[in-house]
Design a protein around this motif. Structure first.
Motif, mmCIF file in Angstrom:
data_model
loop_
_atom_site.group_PDB
_atom_site.id
_atom_site.type_symbol
_atom_site.label_atom_id
_atom_site.label_comp_id
_atom_site.label_asym_id
_atom_site.label_seq_id
_atom_site.Cartn_x
_atom_site.Cartn_y
_atom_site.Cartn_z
ATOM 1 N N ALA A 10 2.749 4.923 18.343
ATOM 2 C CA ALA A 10 3.254 5.384 17.268
ATOM 3 C C ALA A 10 2.576 4.426 16.179
ATOM 4 C CB ALA A 10 4.846 5.059 17.066
ATOM 5 N N SER A 11 2.247 3.361 16.595
ATOM 6 C CA SER A 11 1.522 2.275 15.663
ATOM 7 C C SER A 11 0.485 3.025 14.952
ATOM 8 C CB SER A 11 1.739 0.784 16.044
ATOM 9 O OG SER A 11 2.809 0.509 15.920
ATOM 10 N N LEU A 12 -0.158 2.900 15.753
ATOM 11 C CA LEU A 12 -2.390 3.506 15.689
ATOM 12 C C LEU A 12 -1.622 5.038 14.677
ATOM 13 C CD1 LEU A 12 -4.307 3.795 15.492
ATOM 14 C CD2 LEU A 12 -4.670 4.757 17.873
ATOM 15 N N LEU A 13 -0.954 5.951 14.764
ATOM 16 C CA LEU A 13 -0.944 7.323 14.849
ATOM 17 C C LEU A 13 0.057 7.263 13.497
ATOM 18 C CD1 LEU A 13 0.993 9.415 17.754
ATOM 19 C CD2 LEU A 13 -1.191 9.656 15.805
ATOM 20 N N LEU A 14 0.716 6.450 13.331
ATOM 21 C CA LEU A 14 1.493 6.042 12.184
ATOM 22 C C LEU A 14 0.616 5.419 10.522
ATOM 23 C CD1 LEU A 14 4.363 6.126 10.353
ATOM 24 C CD2 LEU A 14 4.524 3.890 10.652
ATOM 25 N N VAL A 15 -0.213 4.672 11.148
ATOM 26 C CA VAL A 15 -0.939 4.350 10.368
ATOM 27 C C VAL A 15 -2.363 5.405 10.271
ATOM 28 C CG1 VAL A 15 -3.420 2.887 10.012
ATOM 29 C CG2 VAL A 15 -1.313 1.794 10.752
ATOM 30 N N LEU A 16 -2.705 6.262 10.540
ATOM 31 C CA LEU A 16 -4.123 7.781 10.663
ATOM 32 C C LEU A 16 -3.065 8.396 9.570
ATOM 33 C CD1 LEU A 16 -6.450 8.998 11.518
ATOM 34 C CD2 LEU A 16 -4.878 9.701 12.773
ATOM 35 N N ASN A 17 -1.629 8.738 10.082
ATOM 36 C CA ASN A 17 -1.225 9.631 9.277
ATOM 37 C C ASN A 17 -1.207 8.934 7.908
ATOM 38 O OD1 ASN A 17 -1.341 11.605 11.556
ATOM 39 N ND2 ASN A 17 1.080 10.677 11.698
ATOM 40 N N PHE A 18 -0.730 7.867 7.456
ATOM 41 C CA PHE A 18 -0.221 6.984 6.652
ATOM 42 C C PHE A 18 -1.820 7.751 5.422
ATOM 43 C CE2 PHE A 18 -0.024 3.968 2.886
ATOM 44 C CZ PHE A 18 1.006 4.735 2.415
ATOM 45 N N CYS A 19 -2.703 6.936 6.029
ATOM 46 C CA CYS A 19 -3.867 7.431 5.709
ATOM 47 C C CYS A 19 -4.430 8.854 5.338
ATOM 48 C CB CYS A 19 -5.132 6.614 5.888
ATOM 49 S SG CYS A 19 -4.696 4.878 6.115
ATOM 50 N N MET A 20 -4.368 9.554 5.769
ATOM 51 C CA MET A 20 -4.105 10.588 5.584
ATOM 52 C C MET A 20 -3.425 11.573 4.953
ATOM 53 S SD MET A 20 -5.516 12.112 9.558
ATOM 54 C CE MET A 20 -6.462 13.388 9.123
ATOM 55 N N TYR A 21 -2.171 11.435 5.022
ATOM 56 C CA TYR A 21 -1.490 11.748 3.809
ATOM 57 C C TYR A 21 -1.784 11.386 2.424
ATOM 58 C CZ TYR A 21 1.643 14.360 6.777
ATOM 59 O OH TYR A 21 2.506 15.098 8.066
ATOM 60 N N ALA A 22 -2.202 9.660 1.999
ATOM 61 C CA ALA A 22 -2.535 9.380 0.731
ATOM 62 C C ALA A 22 -3.391 10.417 0.398
ATOM 63 C CB ALA A 22 -2.530 7.684 0.866
#
Length: 162
Positions: A10-22
């Motif tokens: 979940a942490s890895l997906l969270l960082v990935l999603n945050f970067c992609m959303y930004a």
């Protein structure tokens, strides 16, 4: 022990999603700026052009205006959902799960809406590389955001007593 593995995923997906959303929000903001700079100019008689559309974009095709607006909203809401997710990952208890899950689901729903518009834009063709980037990221985010939501629901966080 299984909870720690799910928490890492979940942490890895969270960082990935945050970067992609930004990135989606930044590129969408750029496209909106281009549309404002190159948009219609109303003449001295204040007459609108014959085929005026309030979501006219000089780049892309007929779906670009809607895509950019919804991608911008999805990007901002997705980044905010990631911030709520950071709090949940740090605490990993049942009190922080509802806010992370609900904001994640809202971000996922908006991402699905923007992804649908991206599919329409792909069908109509005639777009530049930055718009293709938004489309690709929205398609990827629609899957990774769902996996993130399933991951935080998959492992039951420890319940803390108040």
């Amino acid at each position: 022990m299984a909870g720690k593995g799910v928490q890492r995923i979940a942490s890895l997906l969270l960082v990935l999603n945050f970067c992609m959303y930004a990135i989606v929000a930044a590129i969408s903001g750029w496209a909106l700026d281009v549309a404002m700079d190159r948009g219609f100019t109303i003449g001295p008689g204040l007459a609108l052009p014959a085929h005026f559309s309030p979501v006219f974009f000089p780049i892309g095709n007929a779906a670009t205006g809607f895509l950019v607006i919804f991608a911008l909203v999805a990007g901002v809401v997705g980044a905010a959902a990631a911030i709520a997710g950071i709090h949940h990952i740090r605490t990993w208890n049942s009190q922080s799960l509802p806010s992370a899950a609900s904001s994640g689901m809202v971000a996922w729903a908006l991402t699905l809406l923007a992804m649908g518009l991206a599919c329409k834009e792909i069908e109509l063709e005639g777009r530049n590389a930055r718009l293709r980037t938004i489309e690709a990221f929205l398609i990827i985010l629609s899957a990774t955001q769902l996996v993130y939501i399933l991951a935080i629901h998959g492992a039951s966080p420890t319940r803390t007593r108040s």
